[in-house]
Design an enzyme around this catalytic site. Structure first.
Site, PDB file in Angstrom:
ATOM      1  N   HIS A   8       0.842  -1.189   0.000  1.00 34.36           N
ATOM      2  CA  HIS A   8       0.000   0.000   0.000  1.00 34.36           C
ATOM      3  C   HIS A   8       0.882   1.247   0.000  1.00 34.36           C
ATOM      4  O   HIS A   8       1.740   1.424   0.867  1.00 34.36           O
ATOM      5  CB  HIS A   8      -0.896  -0.026   1.238  1.00 34.36           C
ATOM      6  CG  HIS A   8      -1.926   1.048   1.286  1.00 34.36           C
ATOM      7  ND1 HIS A   8      -3.124   0.983   0.584  1.00 34.36           N
ATOM      8  CD2 HIS A   8      -1.963   2.217   1.967  1.00 34.36           C
ATOM      9  CE1 HIS A   8      -3.843   2.064   0.840  1.00 34.36           C
ATOM     10  NE2 HIS A   8      -3.164   2.844   1.666  1.00 34.36           N
ATOM     11  N   HIS A  46      -2.790   4.564  -3.070  1.00 36.18           N
ATOM     12  CA  HIS A  46      -3.890   5.307  -2.445  1.00 36.18           C
ATOM     13  C   HIS A  46      -3.603   6.791  -2.607  1.00 36.18           C
ATOM     14  O   HIS A  46      -2.752   7.354  -1.912  1.00 36.18           O
ATOM     15  CB  HIS A  46      -3.965   4.904  -0.956  1.00 36.18           C
ATOM     16  CG  HIS A  46      -5.018   5.631  -0.178  1.00 36.18           C
ATOM     17  ND1 HIS A  46      -5.074   5.594   1.197  1.00 36.18           N
ATOM     18  CD2 HIS A  46      -6.054   6.417  -0.566  1.00 36.18           C
ATOM     19  CE1 HIS A  46      -6.097   6.316   1.614  1.00 36.18           C
ATOM     20  NE2 HIS A  46      -6.703   6.835   0.574  1.00 36.18           N
ATOM     21  N   MET A  70      -4.272  10.414  -2.078  1.00 39.82           N
ATOM     22  CA  MET A  70      -4.966  11.431  -1.274  1.00 39.82           C
ATOM     23  C   MET A  70      -4.562  12.784  -1.834  1.00 39.82           C
ATOM     24  O   MET A  70      -3.751  13.514  -1.245  1.00 39.82           O
ATOM     25  CB  MET A  70      -4.590  11.259   0.208  1.00 39.82           C
ATOM     26  CG  MET A  70      -5.292  10.065   0.843  1.00 39.82           C
ATOM     27  SD  MET A  70      -4.490   9.486   2.347  1.00 39.82           S
ATOM     28  CE  MET A  70      -3.243   8.419   1.627  1.00 39.82           C
ATOM     29  N   GLY A  72      -4.967  11.066   6.106  1.00 35.11           N
ATOM     30  CA  GLY A  72      -3.905  12.057   6.234  1.00 35.11           C
ATOM     31  C   GLY A  72      -2.687  11.624   7.020  1.00 35.11           C
ATOM     32  O   GLY A  72      -1.574  12.040   6.699  1.00 35.11           O
ATOM     33  N   PHE A  73      -2.885  10.812   8.037  1.00 30.81           N
ATOM     34  CA  PHE A  73      -1.751  10.426   8.875  1.00 30.81           C
ATOM     35  C   PHE A  73      -1.873   8.979   9.315  1.00 30.81           C
ATOM     36  O   PHE A  73      -2.990   8.494   9.560  1.00 30.81           O
ATOM     37  CB  PHE A  73      -1.663  11.327  10.119  1.00 30.81           C
ATOM     38  CG  PHE A  73      -1.396  12.759   9.785  1.00 30.81           C
ATOM     39  CD1 PHE A  73      -0.094  13.223   9.630  1.00 30.81           C
ATOM     40  CD2 PHE A  73      -2.448  13.647   9.577  1.00 30.81           C
ATOM     41  CE1 PHE A  73       0.157  14.551   9.294  1.00 30.81           C
ATOM     42  CE2 PHE A  73      -2.206  14.979   9.240  1.00 30.81           C
ATOM     43  CZ  PHE A  73      -0.904  15.433   9.100  1.00 30.81           C
ATOM     44  N   GLY A  74      -0.714   8.320   9.449  1.00 28.77           N
ATOM     45  CA  GLY A  74      -0.695   6.982  10.023  1.00 28.77           C
ATOM     46  C   GLY A  74      -0.765   7.062  11.538  1.00 28.77           C
ATOM     47  O   GLY A  74      -0.713   8.150  12.124  1.00 28.77           O
ATOM     48  N   GLY A  75      -0.920   5.925  12.167  1.00 27.51           N
ATOM     49  CA  GLY A  75      -0.855   5.860  13.623  1.00 27.51           C
ATOM     50  C   GLY A  75      -2.061   6.396  14.366  1.00 27.51           C
ATOM     51  O   GLY A  75      -2.001   6.635  15.568  1.00 27.51           O
ATOM     52  N   ASP A 135      -8.775   0.936   5.863  1.00 35.55           N
ATOM     53  CA  ASP A 135      -7.484   1.607   5.985  1.00 35.55           C
ATOM     54  C   ASP A 135      -7.530   2.570   7.166  1.00 35.55           C
ATOM     55  O   ASP A 135      -8.328   3.512   7.176  1.00 35.55           O
ATOM     56  CB  ASP A 135      -7.192   2.368   4.685  1.00 35.55           C
ATOM     57  CG  ASP A 135      -5.826   3.033   4.666  1.00 35.55           C
ATOM     58  OD1 ASP A 135      -5.042   2.844   5.614  1.00 35.55           O
ATOM     59  OD2 ASP A 135      -5.550   3.745   3.682  1.00 35.55           O
ATOM     60  N   GLY A 185      -5.688   2.375  11.377  1.00 36.24           N
ATOM     61  CA  GLY A 185      -5.799   1.771  12.699  1.00 36.24           C
ATOM     62  C   GLY A 185      -6.052   0.280  12.680  1.00 36.24           C
ATOM     63  O   GLY A 185      -6.513  -0.294  13.667  1.00 36.24           O
ATOM     64  N   GLY A 194      -0.263  -0.062   8.492  1.00 32.95           N
ATOM     65  CA  GLY A 194       1.027   0.616   8.513  1.00 32.95           C
ATOM     66  C   GLY A 194       1.766   0.342   9.804  1.00 32.95           C
ATOM     67  O   GLY A 194       2.675  -0.496   9.862  1.00 32.95           O
TER      68      GLY A 194
HETATM   69  C1  DX5 Z   1      -3.536   7.364   6.160  1.00 33.69           C
HETATM   70  C2  DX5 Z   1      -3.189   6.289   5.182  1.00 33.69           C
HETATM   71  C3  DX5 Z   1      -2.995   4.938   5.757  1.00 33.69           C
HETATM   72  C4  DX5 Z   1      -1.951   4.836   6.845  1.00 33.69           C
HETATM   73  C5  DX5 Z   1      -2.479   3.822   7.825  1.00 33.69           C
HETATM   74  O1  DX5 Z   1      -4.291   8.367   5.579  1.00 33.69           O
HETATM   75  O2  DX5 Z   1      -4.176   6.169   4.192  1.00 33.69           O
HETATM   76  O3  DX5 Z   1      -2.740   3.981   4.731  1.00 33.69           O
HETATM   77  O4  DX5 Z   1      -0.693   4.401   6.406  1.00 33.69           O
HETATM   78  O5  DX5 Z   1      -1.623   3.781   8.903  1.00 33.69           O
HETATM   79  P1  DX5 Z   1      -1.971   2.975  10.211  1.00 33.69           P
HETATM   80  O6  DX5 Z   1      -2.099   1.538   9.806  1.00 33.69           O
HETATM   81  O7  DX5 Z   1      -0.808   3.244  11.081  1.00 33.69           O
HETATM   82  O8  DX5 Z   1      -3.250   3.527  10.746  1.00 33.69           O
HETATM   83 ZN    ZN Z   2      -3.818   4.530   2.760  1.00 33.88          ZN
END
Ligand code: DX5
Ligand code: ZN
Length: 226
Positions: A35, A68, A70, A144-147, A177, A179, A199
Site C-alpha cells: 500500500h 492510495h 490522497m 492524512g496520517f498513520g498511527g 485503511d 488503525g 502501517g
Molecule cells: C492514512 C493512510 C494509511 C496509513 C495507515 O491516511 O491512508 O494507509 O498508512 O496507517 P496505520 O495503519 O498506522 O493507521
Molecule cells: Zn492509505
C-alpha cells in the site's frame, strides 16, 4: 456472504523512507499488496511521496502496488500511476468530479480502479457506482496520517458495502485503511472487509512479515462464513 480470502497490504507510510527497498523486501513474501500512500499537502495536510518514488520502487520489487491517492485533481495524476505499473489505483470520491469516467481511464491504462471514502463521507451515494470499480477503500480514520486510532463506527459503511456487493454479485474488494491491527482487524473482517491496510501494525513490529501473517490469520478466522 461470500468473502474471498483476505488481502493484507502493508502501508509503507510507516516504513523507514531512507531504506524503502529493504522495508518492502521485508514483507514481500508474506503480504499480498504493497500500500502506497500518496499525499499532496492539499487534499490532506500531509505530504508524502509521488510518482518518481513509485517508479523506483516498481523496479525494486514484484509486489502488486495498491496506490492510495490522497490528492486533489486525481483526473490529472491517477493514470500516471497506472502507467507506472500500479496494480490498483485508488482515488478519493471527495476529490473526483466524475469517478466513473476516471475508473474507466484507469482500467484502460491497465490498472484496477479504486474508490476511497473518507471518514466524514457517507457511502450511500456511491453504492450505485461500485460496478465500475474493482476496490472500495473505506477509511477507518480521517485520511492524512498513520498511527491514528481505528473508528469502529466506520464499519457500518463496510456492512452496507458488503450487502451491496453480495446482492449485486460484484467482484469488488472492500478494503479498510486506518488503525488496522491485531485488536481491530477481526471486527473489520466480520463486518465484511476483505482487504486490510496496516502501517503501524506491520512496520512498528519487530518482525514485519510475522505481523502480516498474524493479521491474515486473524482476518481469516473472523471472516463471515469462516
Ligand atoms: C492514512 C493512510 C494509511 C496509513 C495507515 O491516511 O491512508 O494507509 O498508512 O496507517 P496505520 O495503519 O498506522 O493507521
Ligand atoms: Zn492509505
Amino acid at each position: 456472504m461470500t468473502v474471498p480470502p483476505p488481502i493484507v497490504a502493508p502501508s509503507i507510510l510507516a516504513a523507514d523512507f531512507a531504506r524503502l527497498a529493504e522495508e518492502v523486501r521485508a514483507v514481500e513474501d508474506a503480504a499480498d499488496w504493497l500500500h502506497v500512500d500518496v499525499m499532496d499537502n492539499h487534499f490532506v495536510p500531509n505530504l508524502t511521496i509521488g510518482l518518481p518514488v513509485v517508479q523506483s520502487l516498481r523496479a525494486a520489487t514484484a509486489m502488486p502496488f495498491d496506490v492510495h491517492l490522497m490528492i486533489t485533481d486525481p483526473r490529472r495524476w491517477a493514470p500516471g500511476y497506472a502507467d507506472a505499473g500500479a496494480y490498483n489505483v485508488t482515488f478519493h470520491a471527495e476529490a473526483a468530479d466524475d469517478p466513473v469516467a476516471l475508473a474507466k481511464d484507469l482500467r484502460s491504462a491497465g490498472a484496477k480502479a479504486g474508490l476511497a471514502i473518507d471518514r466524514d463521507t457517507p457511502i450511500e451515494p456511491y453504492l450505485e457506482l461500485l460496478p465500475s470499480f474493482d476496490t472500495l477503500l473505506i477509511m477507518t480514520i480521517k485520511a492524512g496520517f498513520g498511527g491514528q486510532r481505528f473508528i469502529p463506527q466506520m464499519l457500518d459503511k463496510v456492512r452496507a458495502a458488503r450487502r451491496n456487493v453480495d446482492a449485486g454479485h460484484l467482484e469488488l474488494r472492500i478494503e479498510v485503511d486506518g488503525g488496522i491491527a491485531a485488536d481491530t482487524i477481526e471486527q473489520a473482517a466480520a463486518a465484511g472487509a476483505d482487504a486490510f491496510v496496516a502501517g503501524t501494525a506491520v512496520y512498528g513490529a519487530a518482525d514485519p512479515a510475522e505481523a502480516v501473517r498474524r493479521l491474515r490469520a486473524l482476518a481469516e478466522r473472523a471472516a463471515p462464513g469462516a
